[in-house]
Design a protein around this motif. Structure first.
Motif, PDB file in Angstrom:
ATOM      1  N   UNK B 133      39.772 -11.129  36.954  1.00 22.40           N
ATOM      2  CA  UNK B 133      39.881  -9.868  37.688  1.00 22.40           C
ATOM      3  C   UNK B 133      39.772 -10.109  39.188  1.00 22.40           C
ATOM      4  N   UNK B 134      38.738 -10.895  39.596  1.00 25.83           N
ATOM      5  CA  UNK B 134      38.529 -11.027  41.035  1.00 25.83           C
ATOM      6  C   UNK B 134      39.572 -11.946  41.667  1.00 25.83           C
ATOM      7  N   UNK B 135      40.220 -12.783  40.845  1.00 25.22           N
ATOM      8  CA  UNK B 135      41.362 -13.563  41.330  1.00 25.22           C
ATOM      9  C   UNK B 135      42.438 -12.644  41.884  1.00 25.22           C
ATOM     10  N   UNK B 136      42.764 -11.591  41.102  1.00 28.82           N
ATOM     11  CA  UNK B 136      43.801 -10.655  41.547  1.00 28.82           C
ATOM     12  C   UNK B 136      43.362  -9.945  42.815  1.00 28.82           C
ATOM     13  N   UNK B 137      42.077  -9.579  42.887  1.00 33.81           N
ATOM     14  CA  UNK B 137      41.599  -8.848  44.055  1.00 33.81           C
ATOM     15  C   UNK B 137      41.703  -9.719  45.310  1.00 33.81           C
ATOM     16  N   UNK B 194      33.361 -12.273  50.540  1.00 35.22           N
ATOM     17  CA  UNK B 194      34.556 -12.127  51.375  1.00 35.22           C
ATOM     18  C   UNK B 194      34.788 -10.671  51.762  1.00 35.22           C
ATOM     19  N   UNK B 195      34.484  -9.740  50.852  1.00 33.52           N
ATOM     20  CA  UNK B 195      34.759  -8.332  51.127  1.00 33.52           C
ATOM     21  C   UNK B 195      33.638  -7.475  50.559  1.00 33.52           C
ATOM     22  N   UNK B 196      33.690  -6.181  50.902  1.00 35.51           N
ATOM     23  CA  UNK B 196      32.582  -5.313  50.514  1.00 35.51           C
ATOM     24  C   UNK B 196      32.562  -5.080  48.997  1.00 35.51           C
ATOM     25  N   UNK B 197      33.764  -4.964  48.412  1.00 39.70           N
ATOM     26  CA  UNK B 197      33.820  -4.679  46.970  1.00 39.70           C
ATOM     27  C   UNK B 197      33.210  -5.822  46.170  1.00 39.70           C
ATOM     28  N   UNK B 198      33.534  -7.058  46.599  1.00 37.56           N
ATOM     29  CA  UNK B 198      33.005  -8.222  45.896  1.00 37.56           C
ATOM     30  C   UNK B 198      31.483  -8.259  45.994  1.00 37.56           C
ATOM     31  N   UNK B 199      30.984  -7.940  47.214  1.00 41.83           N
ATOM     32  CA  UNK B 199      29.541  -7.952  47.416  1.00 41.83           C
ATOM     33  C   UNK B 199      28.859  -6.883  46.570  1.00 41.83           C
ATOM     34  N   UNK B 200      29.507  -5.710  46.468  1.00 40.59           N
ATOM     35  CA  UNK B 200      28.932  -4.645  45.643  1.00 40.59           C
ATOM     36  C   UNK B 200      28.879  -5.057  44.173  1.00 40.59           C
ATOM     37  N   UNK B 201      29.951  -5.734  43.732  1.00 45.20           N
ATOM     38  CA  UNK B 201      29.973  -6.218  42.351  1.00 45.20           C
ATOM     39  C   UNK B 201      28.806  -7.141  42.094  1.00 45.20           C
ATOM     40  N   UNK B 202      28.503  -7.981  43.072  1.00 43.69           N
ATOM     41  CA  UNK B 202      27.408  -8.930  42.901  1.00 43.69           C
ATOM     42  C   UNK B 202      26.065  -8.212  42.914  1.00 43.69           C
ATOM     43  N   UNK B 203      25.955  -7.184  43.773  1.00 42.65           N
ATOM     44  CA  UNK B 203      24.670  -6.512  43.932  1.00 42.65           C
ATOM     45  C   UNK B 203      24.267  -5.659  42.743  1.00 42.65           C
TER      46      UNK B 203
END
Lengths: 153, 240, 89
Positions: B133-137, B194-203
């Motif tokens: 999923x995050x590959x596509x993002x 790298x981006x806010x969405x990725x960081x939110x996913x991690x958080x």
């Protein structure tokens, strides 16, 4: 060069990787006659596994696993295995390293005896190469002054 | 004359009696000491036997588990199934599992290895899906002309305890595109996102929960258990 | 199918040169180490593709595993050398 790293990821990954590297090295040694590899290459990989342990876990912990006396013993033992198999062939009225003559002792046809003899020689080569690799690495990275290193740690 | 003789005799007899008494006390004391010493020695022996049995059991378990894994790896590599090569494989795996039994499974509680391995294998498909999923993002981030990135470093304190679970979490974070673990210091993760969405996913901490579930750490509701229960709730809701 | 792999292999060979630029001119040592590691990874894939082209994939897999291992240890040793400053070994 060979003190313990603080990085927990590298230490743990190296710890998990070392057994697999060693079994792969033994595979390279034992299958030298089917696939690329053989005694020297397998010995280098075995030595590399210990070097990885030295880089990540430091000299003190690695010495507990494989003491320096053992390394010295191994480096001469490999040569002894190599020369021993050669001289054994001489004693059986063959040439030096003439593995075909080993069939008398092993009770198998000469072709199979040749395969077994080559396997034994490769094991000897790999043991020597491994021990010499490790001793070269430790000598260079401690600048041949182990006593001072021991006092510091 | 007789009186002095009598007194001397009494004195000597008293002395003899006192000597005998002292000797008896000494003997008693030494006997007590010996018994106490033997008792402590025996207690120590018992404790040692108990500890030795425990550690020996752990060593045996680690060796057997390492042997099985290494022999499986050997057969995958070798691909030759005649008796000679299988015997070589058994010998090689045995040598290495005896030499390195404390490397592959350090600090594992007795009896946990099998469950841990099964749970780890069940964790992998979820990880691969996340990577997908995050590959596509990340590909979208790279290819879009506006470059909507906002690089940041997240610092969070983990609730995991052992080193192996830290490493699994750190490597999972690094494997997922867009996030990279920079460092672990005293149980604190430093992650570059790298981006806010990725960081939110991690958080959200789902990955951490799943890793904790693998290694049976941290008292919290296991995500896997919730997922197992979820279909039942769905059926109930439909029924109502 | 062979042509497909050949094209991919040649493409990777070309990509190696782009990374080689980072090795030669890259500012700082860390860029160089990362670039050398990337070249090692590309070489590994090229070795595997050569194995497919020559129909001896079982042999080339062994070689590629050794290459990956030595690449890993080499990068680790270089990083360790930098970590402690390089003056005192």
């Amino acid at each position: 060069m060979i003190r313990k790293t603080d990085d927990i990821i590298i230490r743990t990954v190296a710890r998990i990787l070392v057994p697999f590297i060693q079994i792969y090295a033994l595979y390279v040694i034992m299958h030298g006659h089917y696939s690329p590899g053989g005694g020297f290459q397998g010995g280098v990989i075995l030595g590399a596994s210990i070097v990885l342990l030295l880089i990540t876990h430091g000299l003190v912990e690695t010495k507990k696993k494989i003491p320096e006396k053992a390394i010295a013993l191994f480096s001469s033992m490999g040569v002894f295995i190599y020369a021993g198999i050669g001289v054994l062939c001489l004693l059986l009225f063959g040439n030096f390293l003439d593995y075909g003559k080993l069939s008398v002792i092993l009770n198998i046809p000469p072709a199979a005896a040749r395969a077994m003899g080559i396997l034994g020689v490769e094991i000897g080569v790999s043991i020597t190469v491994m021990a010499v690799m490790i001793s070269i690495f430790t000598s260079i990275s401690t600048a041949e002054d182990h006593s001072k290193y021991d006092k510091e740690h | 004359m007789e009186v002095t003789l009598l007194i001397e005799a009494m004195d000597s007899s008293f002395r003899v009696l006192e000597d005998a008494k002292n000797q008896a006390v000494d003997i008693m004391n030494s006997a007590v000491r010996v018994t106490s010493e033997t008792r402590t020695i025996e207690e120590k022996k018992l404790v040692n036997i108990f500890k030795g049995a425990q550690s020996r059991r752990a060593i045996l378990q680690n060796t057997v588990a390492t042997f099985v894994i290494l022999f499986g790896f050997w057969t995958v590599l070798s691909g030759i199934f005649d008796l000679f090569h299988l015997t070589l494989g058994v010998i090689c795996s045995l040598i290495i599992s005896i030499l390195t039994h404390d490397l592959l499974f350090a600090n594992v509680r007795v009896g946990d290895i099998k469950l841990t391995i099964i749970r780890f294998i069940r964790y992998l498909p979820w990880l691969i899906y996340q990577i997908f999923v995050s590959n596509f993002y990340v590909a979208y981030l790279v290819l879009s002309p506006k470059m909507p990135i906002s690089p940041q470093i997240i610092r969070f304190k983990t609730k995991l305890e052992s080193d192996i679970s830290w490493v699994v979490l750190a490597n999972s974070i690094t494997l997922t595109p867009g996030t990279i673990t920079i460092d672990i210091k005293d149980g604190e993760f430093y992650v570059h996102a790298l981006a806010k969405k990725v960081a939110d996913d991690l958080n959200t901490g789902e990955m951490e929960d799943r890793v904790a579930h693998i290694f049976m750490e941290a008292d919290h509701i296991y995500v896997q258990d919730v997922l197992d229960v979820a279909p039942i709730f769905g059926v109930l809701r439909k029924g109502i | 199918m062979n042509t497909f792999f050949l094209v991919i292999g040649i493409g990777l060979c070309v990509l190696v040169f782009f990374v080689l630029y980072r090795v030669v001119f890259g500012p700082g040592v860390f860029n160089r180490i990362a670039a050398i590691s990337a070249i090692g990874t590309k070489t590994l894939i090229i070795i595997l593709i050569m194995g497919i082209i020559y129909n001896r994939i079982d042999m080339f897999v062994d070689i590629s595993m050794v290459y990956a291992l030595l690449n890993f240890i080499g990068t680790l040793a270089a990083a360790k050398y930098l970590e402690i400053g390089g003056e005192k070994l």
